[in-house]
Write an enzyme that holds these catalytic residues in place. Structure first.
Site, PDB file in Angstrom:
ATOM      1  CB  SER A 124      39.169  21.184  -6.002  1.00 13.35           C
ATOM      2  OG  SER A 124      39.490  21.931  -7.154  1.00 13.35           O
ATOM      3  CE  LYS A 165      41.834  24.243  -5.807  1.00 20.01           C
ATOM      4  NZ  LYS A 165      42.228  23.513  -7.030  1.00 20.01           N
TER       5      LYS A 165
END
Length: 212
Positions: A124, A165
């Site tokens: 990701s 993230k």
């Protein structure tokens, strides 16, 4: 030899480096100042390390600490960081704070200086060059500014989960944003869910090279 938690690893690392540089053990106060904890908490940490077989406590001295470095246990090597489990670059994975290994890399190569490493699972964050299997360097801290990349801890099940993230908060909403256009942002409503910042991303290691 019982495994160490992240905090215990930080304490043992500081004690080892202090003794290597100063030639004497640190006091409880030295340890407390370094880790930003109370002197009582530092005292508990030292006794826990002794119970786990990493230290010997010598009574009657404020510096009464001896590192145990026999064949069963070797103290953390200099210029290294502990590898503590995985972190998801994708769906969050279960959190762990036990040390898997020590990786020889100089923490001063990163900014800010990290406390530990986690192994990446997923893609990701691929647009930042963070690939599946890379090691991310993390500085332990509970806060971050919008736009910084963090390791976040989510409490959506029985066990906490962690993910790496980009962080953004707007009021009661936290967004954990991937750097991969094919993956969706994780949205957390703080009125309904628990959330913690475990640490700040400092850089990563890929093919024996650090990237920031």
């Amino acid at each position: 030899m019982k495994p160490l938690t992240q905090r215990q690893t930080q304490a043992l690392r500081f004690i080892t480096e202090f003794m290597g540089e100063q030639g004497i053990p640190p006091t409880r106060t030295d340890l407390a100042i370094e880790l930003g904890i109370t002197r009582k908490a530092a005292h508990v940490l030292i006794h826990t390390l002794a119970k786990k077989g990493h230290l010997e406590i010598i009574a009657g001295s404020s510096r009464g600490i001896r590192l145990i470095t026999d064949e069963e246990h070797v103290a953390p090597p200099p210029h290294s960081l502990p590898l503590i489990g995985h972190v998801a670059a994708g769906p969050p994975v279960l959190a762990t704070d036990e040390v898997d290994d020590w990786i020889r890399v100089d923490p001063s190569l990163f900014h800010p200086k990290p406390d530990y490493l986690r192994k990446v699972s997923g893609t990701s964050m691929i647009d930042m060059g963070i690939q599946n299997g890379d090691l991310v360097a993390i500085r332990s801290q509970p806060t971050a500014d919008n736009g910084q990349v963090v390791v976040a801890k989510l409490f959506r099940g029985v066990e906490p989960e962690i993910t790496v993230k980009k962080y953004r908060q707007r009021g009661n909403k936290v967004e954990l944003i991937p750097r991969n256009s094919e993956m969706e942002t994780i949205v957390i409503d703080l009125r309904e869910e628990s959330f913690e910042i475990e640490g700040l991303y400092c850089g990563h290691i890929h093919l024996n090279k650090s990237r920031r």
